[in-house]
Design a protein around this motif. Sequence first.
Motif, PDB file in Angstrom:
ATOM      1  N   GLY A 238       1.668 -23.847 -15.905  1.00  0.00           N
ATOM      2  CA  GLY A 238       0.670 -23.249 -15.027  1.00  0.00           C
ATOM      3  C   GLY A 238       1.078 -21.837 -14.662  1.00  0.00           C
ATOM      4  O   GLY A 238       2.213 -21.418 -14.918  1.00  0.00           O
ATOM      5  N   GLY A 239       0.155 -21.096 -14.054  1.00  0.00           N
ATOM      6  CA  GLY A 239       0.504 -19.754 -13.640  1.00  0.00           C
ATOM      7  C   GLY A 239      -0.710 -18.883 -13.419  1.00  0.00           C
ATOM      8  O   GLY A 239      -1.852 -19.299 -13.657  1.00  0.00           O
ATOM      9  N   ARG A 240      -0.449 -17.660 -12.916  1.00  0.00           N
ATOM     10  CA  ARG A 240      -1.526 -16.713 -12.688  1.00  0.00           C
ATOM     11  C   ARG A 240      -0.963 -15.315 -12.572  1.00  0.00           C
ATOM     12  O   ARG A 240       0.228 -15.130 -12.310  1.00  0.00           O
ATOM     13  N   ILE A 241      -1.833 -14.335 -12.765  1.00  0.00           N
ATOM     14  CA  ILE A 241      -1.512 -12.934 -12.484  1.00  0.00           C
ATOM     15  C   ILE A 241      -2.455 -12.476 -11.384  1.00  0.00           C
ATOM     16  O   ILE A 241      -3.655 -12.742 -11.425  1.00  0.00           O
ATOM     17  N   HIS A 242      -1.909 -11.813 -10.377  1.00  0.00           N
ATOM     18  CA  HIS A 242      -2.720 -11.375  -9.245  1.00  0.00           C
ATOM     19  C   HIS A 242      -2.132 -10.075  -8.717  1.00  0.00           C
ATOM     20  O   HIS A 242      -1.261  -9.472  -9.345  1.00  0.00           O
ATOM     21  N   ARG A 243      -2.583  -9.637  -7.535  1.00  0.00           N
ATOM     22  CA  ARG A 243      -2.072  -8.414  -6.914  1.00  0.00           C
ATOM     23  C   ARG A 243      -1.763  -8.648  -5.450  1.00  0.00           C
ATOM     24  O   ARG A 243      -2.486  -9.374  -4.765  1.00  0.00           O
ATOM     25  N   LEU A 244      -0.691  -8.028  -4.985  1.00  0.00           N
ATOM     26  CA  LEU A 244      -0.391  -7.908  -3.569  1.00  0.00           C
ATOM     27  C   LEU A 244      -0.673  -6.461  -3.201  1.00  0.00           C
ATOM     28  O   LEU A 244       0.080  -5.563  -3.572  1.00  0.00           O
TER      29      LEU A 244
ATOM     30  N   VAL B 101      -1.394  -3.008   8.560  1.00  0.00           N
ATOM     31  CA  VAL B 101      -2.398  -4.057   8.412  1.00  0.00           C
ATOM     32  C   VAL B 101      -1.654  -5.389   8.501  1.00  0.00           C
ATOM     33  O   VAL B 101      -0.880  -5.735   7.603  1.00  0.00           O
ATOM     34  N   PHE B 102      -1.873  -6.085   9.598  1.00  0.00           N
ATOM     35  CA  PHE B 102      -1.120  -7.307   9.891  1.00  0.00           C
ATOM     36  C   PHE B 102      -2.059  -8.500   9.787  1.00  0.00           C
ATOM     37  O   PHE B 102      -3.074  -8.567  10.478  1.00  0.00           O
ATOM     38  N   GLY B 103      -1.746  -9.430   8.905  1.00  0.00           N
ATOM     39  CA  GLY B 103      -2.564 -10.612   8.710  1.00  0.00           C
ATOM     40  C   GLY B 103      -2.055 -11.786   9.512  1.00  0.00           C
ATOM     41  O   GLY B 103      -0.844 -11.945   9.709  1.00  0.00           O
TER      42      GLY B 103
ATOM     43  N   ARG C 105      -4.765  -9.081  -0.623  1.00  0.00           N
ATOM     44  CA  ARG C 105      -5.469  -7.864  -1.016  1.00  0.00           C
ATOM     45  C   ARG C 105      -5.176  -6.674  -0.105  1.00  0.00           C
ATOM     46  O   ARG C 105      -5.083  -5.547  -0.574  1.00  0.00           O
ATOM     47  N   VAL C 106      -5.031  -6.899   1.209  1.00  0.00           N
ATOM     48  CA  VAL C 106      -5.008  -5.749   2.109  1.00  0.00           C
ATOM     49  C   VAL C 106      -3.831  -5.676   3.080  1.00  0.00           C
ATOM     50  O   VAL C 106      -3.601  -4.616   3.664  1.00  0.00           O
ATOM     51  N   CYS C 107      -3.099  -6.758   3.290  1.00  0.00           N
ATOM     52  CA  CYS C 107      -2.130  -6.772   4.397  1.00  0.00           C
ATOM     53  C   CYS C 107      -0.745  -6.273   3.980  1.00  0.00           C
ATOM     54  O   CYS C 107      -0.329  -6.415   2.827  1.00  0.00           O
TER      55      CYS C 107
ATOM     56  N   GLN D 277     -15.668  -5.563  -1.668  1.00  0.00           N
ATOM     57  CA  GLN D 277     -16.129  -4.258  -1.192  1.00  0.00           C
ATOM     58  C   GLN D 277     -15.742  -4.013   0.261  1.00  0.00           C
ATOM     59  O   GLN D 277     -15.298  -2.915   0.625  1.00  0.00           O
ATOM     60  N   ILE D 278     -15.878  -5.029   1.097  1.00  0.00           N
ATOM     61  CA  ILE D 278     -15.526  -4.884   2.518  1.00  0.00           C
ATOM     62  C   ILE D 278     -14.025  -4.701   2.676  1.00  0.00           C
ATOM     63  O   ILE D 278     -13.559  -3.872   3.482  1.00  0.00           O
ATOM     64  N   LEU D 279     -13.242  -5.418   1.901  1.00  0.00           N
ATOM     65  CA  LEU D 279     -11.782  -5.264   1.991  1.00  0.00           C
ATOM     66  C   LEU D 279     -11.347  -3.880   1.521  1.00  0.00           C
ATOM     67  O   LEU D 279     -10.416  -3.291   2.085  1.00  0.00           O
ATOM     68  N   GLU D 280     -12.007  -3.361   0.510  1.00  0.00           N
ATOM     69  CA  GLU D 280     -11.706  -1.999   0.064  1.00  0.00           C
ATOM     70  C   GLU D 280     -12.027  -0.990   1.165  1.00  0.00           C
ATOM     71  O   GLU D 280     -11.270  -0.043   1.407  1.00  0.00           O
ATOM     72  N   LEU D 281     -13.154  -1.198   1.857  1.00  0.00           N
ATOM     73  CA  LEU D 281     -13.519  -0.322   2.971  1.00  0.00           C
ATOM     74  C   LEU D 281     -12.480  -0.402   4.079  1.00  0.00           C
ATOM     75  O   LEU D 281     -12.053   0.627   4.625  1.00  0.00           O
ATOM     76  N   VAL D 282     -12.037  -1.605   4.417  1.00  0.00           N
ATOM     77  CA  VAL D 282     -11.015  -1.775   5.460  1.00  0.00           C
ATOM     78  C   VAL D 282      -9.716  -1.082   5.065  1.00  0.00           C
ATOM     79  O   VAL D 282      -9.078  -0.407   5.888  1.00  0.00           O
ATOM     80  N   SER D 283      -9.322  -1.214   3.805  1.00  0.00           N
ATOM     81  CA  SER D 283      -8.108  -0.540   3.327  1.00  0.00           C
ATOM     82  C   SER D 283      -8.234   0.969   3.436  1.00  0.00           C
ATOM     83  O   SER D 283      -7.294   1.665   3.834  1.00  0.00           O
ATOM     84  N   ASN D 284      -9.403   1.495   3.085  1.00  0.00           N
ATOM     85  CA  ASN D 284      -9.623   2.938   3.175  1.00  0.00           C
ATOM     86  C   ASN D 284      -9.554   3.421   4.614  1.00  0.00           C
ATOM     87  O   ASN D 284      -8.997   4.495   4.901  1.00  0.00           O
ATOM     88  N   LEU D 285     -10.117   2.651   5.540  1.00  0.00           N
ATOM     89  CA  LEU D 285     -10.062   3.024   6.960  1.00  0.00           C
ATOM     90  C   LEU D 285      -8.623   3.057   7.455  1.00  0.00           C
ATOM     91  O   LEU D 285      -8.229   3.937   8.223  1.00  0.00           O
TER      92      LEU D 285
END
Length: 331
Positions: free
Chosen positions: A286-292, A31-33, A204-206, A176-184
């Motif tokens: 400042g700061g945040r927690i997120h996911r790659l 998955v290339f962004g 989220r997906v790349c 939801q769409i990104l989850e579907l793309v990841s599943n595909l």
Amino acid sequence: MITFEAVSKSYPGGGRAALTEVSLAVAPGEVFGVIGASGAGKSTLIRLINGLEKPSGGRVVVDGDDVAALGVEGLRALRRRVGMIFQHFNLLSSKTVAGNVAFPLRLAGVAEAEVKARTAELLARVGLTDFATKYPAQLSGGQKQRVGIARALATEPKVLLCDEATSALDPETTEQILELVSNLNRELGLTIVLITHEMDVVRRVCDRVAVLDGGRVVETGTVEAVFLHPASATARRFVLEADGAPSEAAMVDGRVVRLTFRGEATYRPILGAVARETGVDYSILGGRIHRLRETPYGQLTLSLAGGDVEAAIARFRADGVRVDLVTEAGR
């Protein structure tokens, strides 16, 4: 699977080139962004992959084929191997959901029994079995995009192109769409090229990402490398958080540092332990927690003062935390 070899694209009377000397390679199953601001050349780049545009210079090679060298039949065959989903869905309003999904199959001359079976299979995959007889005007934005995805998969492509596919959707539907793309990607082994100006979509997906600015690639790398430690000014503008901006750093005493945590280290209570061990006082700027994709990460910008600041930094690093200096004490 996809290679850009010093590709340039200009339009007659268009002034600045849309793309200049772009070289990229996308691996099978990746998955290339591609991220950039409006006018950066993202849509031109993706249209070169399926032959909707031809390069002014260089070569685009997809699954072994030089796209610009293909004739009419060769392009038709290529486009059956390269599906595409669009920002504004591009559905046929006069056809039902099932009719939209079946349309490319009928164009390809597939037998009607197979068309019906394949259409039913695809609607089940995207969760729209009960919507087969509805028309696009009766659907929500997320449902329309699911129809677009099913249609793009109709001819069993190897490559899926996503041109700002979530820009018209609300945050919950985007997820939801990104989850579907990841599943595909996982289930079908699809190679996916995802064009976006939204950094959270890439996070989220790349797997990897290229940053475009003014038609040039200014940075490429893994999502982790580009988003946590951007090297180019363009990437920093997109992905650096507001924690540790110079205006904030100038207002505090002490040394200002940016800490980057990955994986389980993101949730460990390390700040208090380091403060107790080294006598350092800290302020969180400042700061945040997120996911790659599935990996959690955190970034905090701190002011460190008093105690043994060098020992605190060494302790962070020994615990697997990346420490980047933002300002020295008193600057």
